[in-house]
Design an enzyme around this catalytic site. Structure first.
Site, PDB file in Angstrom:
ATOM      1  N   THR A  41      -1.718  25.084  20.981  1.00 49.75           N
ATOM      2  CA  THR A  41      -2.527  24.000  20.890  1.00 49.75           C
ATOM      3  C   THR A  41      -1.983  22.434  21.539  1.00 49.75           C
ATOM      4  O   THR A  41      -1.916  22.206  22.147  1.00 49.75           O
ATOM      5  CB  THR A  41      -2.739  24.148  19.305  1.00 49.75           C
ATOM      6  OG1 THR A  41      -0.932  23.714  19.064  1.00 49.75           O
ATOM      7  CG2 THR A  41      -3.914  24.089  19.029  1.00 49.75           C
ATOM      8  N   HIS A  46       7.193  23.690  18.159  1.00 50.09           N
ATOM      9  CA  HIS A  46       7.908  22.514  18.334  1.00 50.09           C
ATOM     10  C   HIS A  46       8.445  22.438  16.664  1.00 50.09           C
ATOM     11  O   HIS A  46       8.712  24.561  16.437  1.00 50.09           O
ATOM     12  CB  HIS A  46       6.987  21.545  17.927  1.00 50.09           C
ATOM     13  CG  HIS A  46       5.885  21.773  17.049  1.00 50.09           C
ATOM     14  ND1 HIS A  46       6.047  21.433  15.379  1.00 50.09           N
ATOM     15  CD2 HIS A  46       5.073  21.837  17.119  1.00 50.09           C
ATOM     16  CE1 HIS A  46       4.835  22.346  15.318  1.00 50.09           C
ATOM     17  NE2 HIS A  46       3.897  21.744  15.985  1.00 50.09           N
ATOM     18  N   HIS A  49       6.911  25.081  14.626  1.00 55.50           N
ATOM     19  CA  HIS A  49       7.209  26.697  14.039  1.00 55.50           C
ATOM     20  C   HIS A  49       8.392  27.219  14.297  1.00 55.50           C
ATOM     21  O   HIS A  49       8.584  28.679  13.697  1.00 55.50           O
ATOM     22  CB  HIS A  49       7.420  26.629  16.180  1.00 55.50           C
ATOM     23  CG  HIS A  49       5.307  26.276  16.424  1.00 55.50           C
ATOM     24  ND1 HIS A  49       5.337  25.470  17.315  1.00 55.50           N
ATOM     25  CD2 HIS A  49       4.523  26.911  16.007  1.00 55.50           C
ATOM     26  CE1 HIS A  49       4.099  25.134  17.483  1.00 55.50           C
ATOM     27  NE2 HIS A  49       3.878  25.782  16.708  1.00 55.50           N
ATOM     28  N   LYS A  83      -6.372  20.546   7.901  1.00 53.90           N
ATOM     29  CA  LYS A  83      -6.722  18.886   9.363  1.00 53.90           C
ATOM     30  C   LYS A  83      -7.368  18.765   8.815  1.00 53.90           C
ATOM     31  O   LYS A  83      -8.922  19.034   8.091  1.00 53.90           O
ATOM     32  CB  LYS A  83      -7.101  19.645  10.623  1.00 53.90           C
ATOM     33  CG  LYS A  83      -5.555  20.069  10.656  1.00 53.90           C
ATOM     34  CD  LYS A  83      -5.824  20.841  12.238  1.00 53.90           C
ATOM     35  CE  LYS A  83      -4.262  21.060  12.575  1.00 53.90           C
ATOM     36  NZ  LYS A  83      -4.367  22.436  12.024  1.00 53.90           N
ATOM     37  N   ARG A  87     -10.006  19.025  15.718  1.00 51.95           N
ATOM     38  CA  ARG A  87      -9.690  19.526  16.526  1.00 51.95           C
ATOM     39  C   ARG A  87      -9.876  19.286  17.810  1.00 51.95           C
ATOM     40  O   ARG A  87     -11.280  19.484  18.308  1.00 51.95           O
ATOM     41  CB  ARG A  87      -8.739  20.735  16.915  1.00 51.95           C
ATOM     42  CG  ARG A  87      -6.837  20.637  17.481  1.00 51.95           C
ATOM     43  CD  ARG A  87      -6.944  21.938  16.790  1.00 51.95           C
ATOM     44  NE  ARG A  87      -5.371  21.579  16.012  1.00 51.95           N
ATOM     45  CZ  ARG A  87      -4.306  22.523  16.129  1.00 51.95           C
ATOM     46  NH1 ARG A  87      -5.178  24.319  16.159  1.00 51.95           N
ATOM     47  NH2 ARG A  87      -3.749  22.276  15.291  1.00 51.95           N
ATOM     48  N   GLN A 172      -9.052  34.854  12.374  1.00 48.08           N
ATOM     49  CA  GLN A 172      -7.438  35.150  12.003  1.00 48.08           C
ATOM     50  C   GLN A 172      -7.494  37.120  11.107  1.00 48.08           C
ATOM     51  O   GLN A 172      -6.831  37.900  11.252  1.00 48.08           O
ATOM     52  CB  GLN A 172      -6.883  33.764  11.350  1.00 48.08           C
ATOM     53  CG  GLN A 172      -5.974  34.432  11.056  1.00 48.08           C
ATOM     54  CD  GLN A 172      -4.624  33.297  10.684  1.00 48.08           C
ATOM     55  OE1 GLN A 172      -5.350  31.991  11.266  1.00 48.08           O
ATOM     56  NE2 GLN A 172      -4.231  33.199   9.496  1.00 48.08           N
ATOM     57  N   ASP A 193      -0.345  26.956   4.493  1.00 50.62           N
ATOM     58  CA  ASP A 193      -1.394  26.311   5.589  1.00 50.62           C
ATOM     59  C   ASP A 193      -2.617  27.342   5.718  1.00 50.62           C
ATOM     60  O   ASP A 193      -3.482  27.689   5.665  1.00 50.62           O
ATOM     61  CB  ASP A 193      -1.877  25.254   6.675  1.00 50.62           C
ATOM     62  CG  ASP A 193      -0.734  25.615   7.368  1.00 50.62           C
ATOM     63  OD1 ASP A 193      -0.146  26.277   7.192  1.00 50.62           O
ATOM     64  OD2 ASP A 193      -1.176  25.247   8.285  1.00 50.62           O
ATOM     65  N   LYS A 228       5.929  15.380   6.338  1.00 49.86           N
ATOM     66  CA  LYS A 228       5.637  17.143   6.841  1.00 49.86           C
ATOM     67  C   LYS A 228       7.235  16.144   8.074  1.00 49.86           C
ATOM     68  O   LYS A 228       7.431  15.494   9.078  1.00 49.86           O
ATOM     69  CB  LYS A 228       4.749  17.187   8.226  1.00 49.86           C
ATOM     70  CG  LYS A 228       4.338  18.280   7.746  1.00 49.86           C
ATOM     71  CD  LYS A 228       3.109  18.924   9.298  1.00 49.86           C
ATOM     72  CE  LYS A 228       1.904  19.997   8.090  1.00 49.86           C
ATOM     73  NZ  LYS A 228       1.209  20.760   9.591  1.00 49.86           N
ATOM     74  N   LYS A 231       8.176  15.331  13.348  1.00 48.52           N
ATOM     75  CA  LYS A 231       7.447  14.540  13.675  1.00 48.52           C
ATOM     76  C   LYS A 231       8.038  12.531  13.979  1.00 48.52           C
ATOM     77  O   LYS A 231       8.853  12.983  13.119  1.00 48.52           O
ATOM     78  CB  LYS A 231       6.368  14.286  12.935  1.00 48.52           C
ATOM     79  CG  LYS A 231       5.207  15.196  12.397  1.00 48.52           C
ATOM     80  CD  LYS A 231       4.184  15.549  13.753  1.00 48.52           C
ATOM     81  CE  LYS A 231       3.583  16.736  13.659  1.00 48.52           C
ATOM     82  NZ  LYS A 231       2.600  17.335  15.228  1.00 48.52           N
ATOM     83  N   THR A 232       7.892  12.299  14.983  1.00 51.37           N
ATOM     84  CA  THR A 232       8.314  11.283  15.222  1.00 51.37           C
ATOM     85  C   THR A 232       7.470  10.291  15.623  1.00 51.37           C
ATOM     86  O   THR A 232       6.863  10.752  16.188  1.00 51.37           O
ATOM     87  CB  THR A 232       9.711  10.859  15.807  1.00 51.37           C
ATOM     88  OG1 THR A 232       9.412  11.172  16.883  1.00 51.37           O
ATOM     89  CG2 THR A 232      11.235  11.897  15.264  1.00 51.37           C
TER      90      THR A 232
END
Length: 408
Positions: A41, A46, A49, A83, A87, A172, A193, A228, A231-232
């Site tokens: 995606t 990041h 992962h 989510k 997306r 999946q 998740d 989470k 993330k910033t």
RNA sequence: GGAGGGAUUUCCGAGUGGUUAAAGGGGGCAGACUGUAAAUCUGUUGGCGAACGCCUUCGAAGGUUCAAAUCCUUCUCCCUCCA
């Protein structure tokens, strides 16, 4: 040798497991092929992962065979798990480019030599599926009732779930079946998740091939408040040094909450647990030591020893009392641009420390800008050659954002 | 296909003709305190401008009006109920 199941368990990775005893036995008994899927995606992996990569690495060290599955096919569908909104659809070109970027990054973390790890792309078997045969072979094994009860869809039941996303779980599950058939993959792992998707795959393998396969999920990397991590304000913490510089990467870990230090050490480094416990138990300002180690270790794993050292030195120079040349984000300024002098706000703009002149004015008025450690009081302050020592000038924004300007 | 509801600044969300660059909250940024932490408190948060001000913004396009996020028309998208 210690069973890797126990290692993962001790380090706090494991959240849910399908057959705990059996799986533990399996992992202790023979080299097991397992997989984790990564949807393409974005153009870089990041920090989220990275937790999964750590697990793969622990597993590989224990003699098991990881498969990094790049979701070139599943990304076309989009995972709705957890989510609240659908997306944005990516084009096939974007997905392919992202997949390539992932591929490069994985190579840094896992040993792919001699088949010790595999990298596959589910586009290979998903993209050319035929609808009716697929429904007849695979679709029959799913009941909508059961699918709808999946936790992963809960958040979408009030907001709406499109049919394409609803199919993600089946895709999946089919991946797992394919990997089981192709390379004898016996275990799927993933973030918590993914639990619904993983058990769907486990069930499918059992129904279609009467195979016993396993599933395991990990804790998502969250702060002690359940937010989470990774993330910033400016987005995710990326593993790509072009997207998140090693210095910023280091700083992120250097600044985690006290309460999260131990968890991060245990999930994101290979330090032995005795040390993790010791460091995590430090109190008061002592815990800064643990944060330094955390930042260094994680940066080392992701960007290499050299970059980690540079980041560490830069941090010590800037935040300690030492003086010297720190390796922080910088930009260049030609003497022509400087000319007779440049007003401070224009300079800030050039370094992209501010996004508008108004922001710069506000920042200075509130006392948030320093040039060479001198607070800037005047929004018209003129920066001239005199402000440069050794052709460089240090700007500080707020308490900890440094930017060097080099005169060329 | 029918009926109804909605789309507001970075997000949530108030606002039904002028006093609205638009309440409140979240988030962000800065300051104080500190340990390069958290929590807390203070300031700030569309662009240009020192400032008066000017410009752009309330799903899109038109229109009414001295004046519109607010009224009218058409369109787009979303949601709910009915078929």
């Amino acid at each position: 040798m210690k069973n890797v199941f126990d290692i993962l368990s001790e380090r706090g990775f494991i959240e849910q497991v399908t057959h705990e005893e059996e799986l533990r036995e399996q992992l202790g008994k023979e080299s097991t092929t397992f997989y984790i899927g990564f949807d393409a995606t974005a153009d870089s992996l990041h920090v989220g992962h990275f937790v999964q990569i750590m697990v793969m690495s622990h597993m590989q060290k224990a003699g098991h065979r990881p498969i990094a599955l790049i979701g070139g096919g599943t990304t076309m569908v989009g995972d709705p798990s957890g989510k609240t909104d659908m997306r944005k659809m990516l084009t096939i070109e974007e997905i392919q480019a992202n997949g390539e970027a992932f591929k490069k990054q994985f190579s840094k973390f896992l040993d792919f030599s001699e088949g010790k790890a595999l990298m596959v792309n589910n586009a290979d078997w998903l993209l050319n599926l035929e609808y009716i045969p697929f429904l007849r072979e695979i679709g029959v094994h799913f009941t909508v009732n059961r699918m709808l009860s999946a936790e992963a869809f809960k958040s979408r039941m009030d907001r709406g779930l499109s049919f394409i996303e609803f199919n993600y779980m089946i895709m999946q599950a089919y991946d797992f079946l394919q990997l089981h058939r192709r390379v004898d993959c016996k275990l799927q792992m993933g973030g918590n998740d993914q639990w619904s998707n993983i058990i769907a795959g486990v069930d499918l393998c059992r129904r279609v091939d009467s195979a016993t396969v396993y599933g395991m999920t990990f804790k998502l990397l969250t702060t002690s408040e359940g937010i989470k991590m990774g993330k910033t304000e400016s987005g995710a913490i990326w593993l790509d040094p072009e997207k998140t510089s090693p210095y910023d990467f280091y700083q992120y870990w250097r600044n985690v909450n006290d309460a999260d230090v131990k968890n991060c050490l245990s999930l994101l480094t290979f330090l032995p647990m005795e040390e993790v416990n010791k460091l995590g138990g430090l109190e008061g300002s002592e815990i800064n030591k643990a944060k330094e180690i955390l930042a260094f270790e994680v940066t080392r794993l992701v960007h290499g020893e050299e970059e980690a050292k540079k980041a560490e030195v830069a941090a010590k120079l800037l935040f300690g009392d030492f003086s010297g040349d720190a390796d922080v984000p910088s930009s260049e300024l030609s003497s022509k641009e400087l000319g007779e002098g440049l007003d401070i706000i224009s300079l800030l703009q050039k370094t992209q420390l501010i996004s508008s002149r108004g922001e710069g004015r506000r920042l200075i008025q509130q006392g948030g800008i320093y040039i060479n450690d001198q607070r800037v009081e005047d929004i018209y302050q003129n920066i001239t050659l005199e402000d440069f020592a050794d052709n460089s000038l240090m700007i500080r924004k707020g308490k900890k954002i440094y930017h060097k300007v080099i005169l060329i």
